[in-house]
Design a protein around this motif. Sequence first.
Motif, PDB file in Angstrom:
ATOM      1  N   HIS A 176     -10.469  13.076  -6.833  1.00  0.00           N
ATOM      2  CA  HIS A 176     -10.208  12.452  -8.130  1.00  0.00           C
ATOM      3  C   HIS A 176     -11.541  12.233  -8.844  1.00  0.00           C
ATOM      4  O   HIS A 176     -12.566  11.965  -8.205  1.00  0.00           O
ATOM      5  N   ARG A 193      -7.280   6.626 -10.011  1.00  0.00           N
ATOM      6  CA  ARG A 193      -6.774   7.063  -8.707  1.00  0.00           C
ATOM      7  C   ARG A 193      -7.876   7.213  -7.660  1.00  0.00           C
ATOM      8  O   ARG A 193      -7.597   7.339  -6.479  1.00  0.00           O
ATOM      9  N   THR A 210      -8.035   5.406  -3.998  1.00  0.00           N
ATOM     10  CA  THR A 210      -6.791   4.682  -3.752  1.00  0.00           C
ATOM     11  C   THR A 210      -6.203   4.945  -2.368  1.00  0.00           C
ATOM     12  O   THR A 210      -5.369   4.177  -1.908  1.00  0.00           O
TER      13      THR A 210
END
Length: 110
Positions: A95, A101, A104
């Motif tokens: 990402h 994101r 995460t």
Amino acid sequence: MQRLLAAPGIIRNRAKIQATIANATIALRDHGGLPDLLWSFKPDDTPRPRTVAQIPTRSTESAALAKELRRRGFAFVGPTTMYALMEAIGIIDTHLMDSHRRATSGIWPH
């Protein structure tokens, strides 16, 4: 096979379907199973792309994983496909650095 070749929700390529069926029958439990094998190729670091153009599509580790899987009898497991798998399960985090994101999965720090 005929049912799968007619299924609209999958890629209907006979060779890929045959490979998927064959791959599913390869015994790895005696060696820690597929998860242990996959995670043994986790790199020491993950990419830190700032732009989409900087997101890699393969790595030394994905090439080594593909080679090991082919050695064990798997088919259609090239470095790019294995890199996508590594992304999907969190072995790497591609990402963008400013993405909500990023990190995460909890595996890699932001």
